[in-house]
Design an enzyme around this catalytic site. Sequence first.
Site, PDB file in Angstrom:
ATOM      1  N   ARG A  81      13.091   4.751 -16.036  1.00  0.00           N
ATOM      2  CA  ARG A  81      14.390   5.540 -17.295  1.00  0.00           C
ATOM      3  C   ARG A  81      13.456   5.638 -18.273  1.00  0.00           C
ATOM      4  O   ARG A  81      12.982   4.752 -19.508  1.00  0.00           O
ATOM      5  CB  ARG A  81      15.360   4.459 -16.923  1.00  0.00           C
ATOM      6  CG  ARG A  81      15.822   4.253 -16.083  1.00  0.00           C
ATOM      7  CD  ARG A  81      17.339   2.608 -16.206  1.00  0.00           C
ATOM      8  NE  ARG A  81      18.352   3.281 -15.228  1.00  0.00           N
ATOM      9  CZ  ARG A  81      17.506   2.177 -13.903  1.00  0.00           C
ATOM     10  NH1 ARG A  81      16.208   1.536 -14.108  1.00  0.00           N
ATOM     11  NH2 ARG A  81      18.680   2.324 -12.681  1.00  0.00           N
ATOM     12  N   HIS A 106      14.117   8.562 -13.493  1.00  0.00           N
ATOM     13  CA  HIS A 106      13.173   9.675 -12.840  1.00  0.00           C
ATOM     14  C   HIS A 106      12.977  11.168 -13.010  1.00  0.00           C
ATOM     15  O   HIS A 106      13.212  12.318 -12.333  1.00  0.00           O
ATOM     16  CB  HIS A 106      13.809   9.131 -11.301  1.00  0.00           C
ATOM     17  CG  HIS A 106      13.822   8.243 -10.396  1.00  0.00           C
ATOM     18  ND1 HIS A 106      12.606   7.349 -10.993  1.00  0.00           N
ATOM     19  CD2 HIS A 106      14.176   7.520  -9.458  1.00  0.00           C
ATOM     20  CE1 HIS A 106      12.425   6.519 -10.087  1.00  0.00           C
ATOM     21  NE2 HIS A 106      13.578   6.093 -10.076  1.00  0.00           N
ATOM     22  N   HIS A 180       7.899   6.294  -4.172  1.00  0.00           N
ATOM     23  CA  HIS A 180       9.681   5.430  -4.351  1.00  0.00           C
ATOM     24  C   HIS A 180       9.549   4.831  -2.945  1.00  0.00           C
ATOM     25  O   HIS A 180      11.276   5.721  -2.558  1.00  0.00           O
ATOM     26  CB  HIS A 180      10.721   6.167  -4.911  1.00  0.00           C
ATOM     27  CG  HIS A 180      11.931   6.318  -5.150  1.00  0.00           C
ATOM     28  ND1 HIS A 180      12.798   5.212  -4.413  1.00  0.00           N
ATOM     29  CD2 HIS A 180      12.071   5.029  -6.890  1.00  0.00           C
ATOM     30  CE1 HIS A 180      13.476   5.011  -5.677  1.00  0.00           C
ATOM     31  NE2 HIS A 180      13.338   5.094  -6.451  1.00  0.00           N
ATOM     32  N   ASP A 252      15.914  -5.448  -9.964  1.00  0.00           N
ATOM     33  CA  ASP A 252      15.660  -3.977  -9.807  1.00  0.00           C
ATOM     34  C   ASP A 252      14.989  -4.144 -11.201  1.00  0.00           C
ATOM     35  O   ASP A 252      15.132  -3.286 -12.367  1.00  0.00           O
ATOM     36  CB  ASP A 252      17.113  -2.956 -10.440  1.00  0.00           C
ATOM     37  CG  ASP A 252      16.203  -1.403 -10.897  1.00  0.00           C
ATOM     38  OD1 ASP A 252      15.425  -0.716  -9.855  1.00  0.00           O
ATOM     39  OD2 ASP A 252      17.486  -0.789 -10.699  1.00  0.00           O
ATOM     40  N   GLU A 316       7.326  -0.103  -6.973  1.00  0.00           N
ATOM     41  CA  GLU A 316       7.007   1.214  -7.332  1.00  0.00           C
ATOM     42  C   GLU A 316       6.030   1.245  -9.263  1.00  0.00           C
ATOM     43  O   GLU A 316       5.980   0.403 -10.090  1.00  0.00           O
ATOM     44  CB  GLU A 316       8.626   1.907  -8.270  1.00  0.00           C
ATOM     45  CG  GLU A 316       9.607   2.322  -7.514  1.00  0.00           C
ATOM     46  CD  GLU A 316      11.068   2.276  -7.871  1.00  0.00           C
ATOM     47  OE1 GLU A 316      10.878   3.310  -8.814  1.00  0.00           O
ATOM     48  OE2 GLU A 316      11.878   1.500  -7.410  1.00  0.00           O
TER      49      GLU A 316
END
Length: 351
Positions: A81, A106, A180, A252, A316
């Site tokens: 982000r 992304h 991803h 996350d 990631e």
Amino acid sequence: MSIKKDVFGKTQDGGKAHLYTLKNKAGMTAVFSDYGATIVKLLVPDAKGKLEDIVLGYDNLEQYMKNSPGFGSFIGRHANRIGNASFAINGKTYELEKNDGNNNLHSGSKSFNKFIYDAEYYEDVDSSTIEFSRLSPDMEQGFPGNLDVTVTYTLTDDNELVIEYLAVSDKDTVVNFTNHSYFNLSGHASGSALNHKVWINANQFTPTDDNLIPTGEIADVEGTPMDFRTAKTIGRDIDADYKPLKQGNGYDHNYVLNHETTDVELVAELIDETSGRKMEVFTDTPGMQFYTGNFISGEAGKDGVTYNSRDGVCFETQFYPNACNTPNFPSSIIKAEQEYEYVTIYKFTTI
């Protein structure tokens, strides 16, 4: 080692997409597409030698052209982000697509997983390699600079998938690549991954606001559900009454990796005691977003399988989210003609 090329289909604008299958002497098989430089399949042996596809994904090109979860995707120019979908370089502000509330996620609705790449492939004695490349033109997605992009995947006889990222721009710009892929070491069709164990070599993480933009704080994992320095099941703390987990609907979050050197180092492990498979993650990037697939919902995947929340997990490797706007984070801004070059390795063994 062997490499096989097959037709995958045509894009809406008539572009031809292909599949490339790499297989090593142990039987491990990796399938990639030049559409999106995407990882389509990873067949990995379990403790008894049985091969299983351990990444979530789709059967056909049409699904990959949508692919809202980003299954197997090469993400760029900027993974993760960017707050307020904007950043400034050399006093000039660049506006990006707002595709995640008020933020950019992304790089927008057309990330690097929605382009066709030039492909070259070659075999060595103990490895096979496929190289995807393209030129991202100046102001594509809103980013300055003509960016030469290369992502290289190498499958070794040691059951390693080596990912090398390389980029050079003719202007100062922002670059932050990642992959991803969603992993489930019991097999992509096996449902929840919450019983997998995870170890992450990180003493700290970057807390966020409610829109998942880092606040700039670097917080200790000590005494929190974010602590994976001793391996534990994903499900143990994922639903804890803890603000960062509530904000992300699970894990996350970007972890500040404990790097001893600037070289590629072991930073994380994923362990599935059911199958006996183990995945080690090596990288030289400063951070890693650990994401537990919290927003997958009724997604029609490979082999007629429907994927749901937490059926796969992502590691990631990256620069921290919103690093281009956060002065105390390692910068994701590169100078003109400066090489962006990072490596991530997913190595598969058994326990």
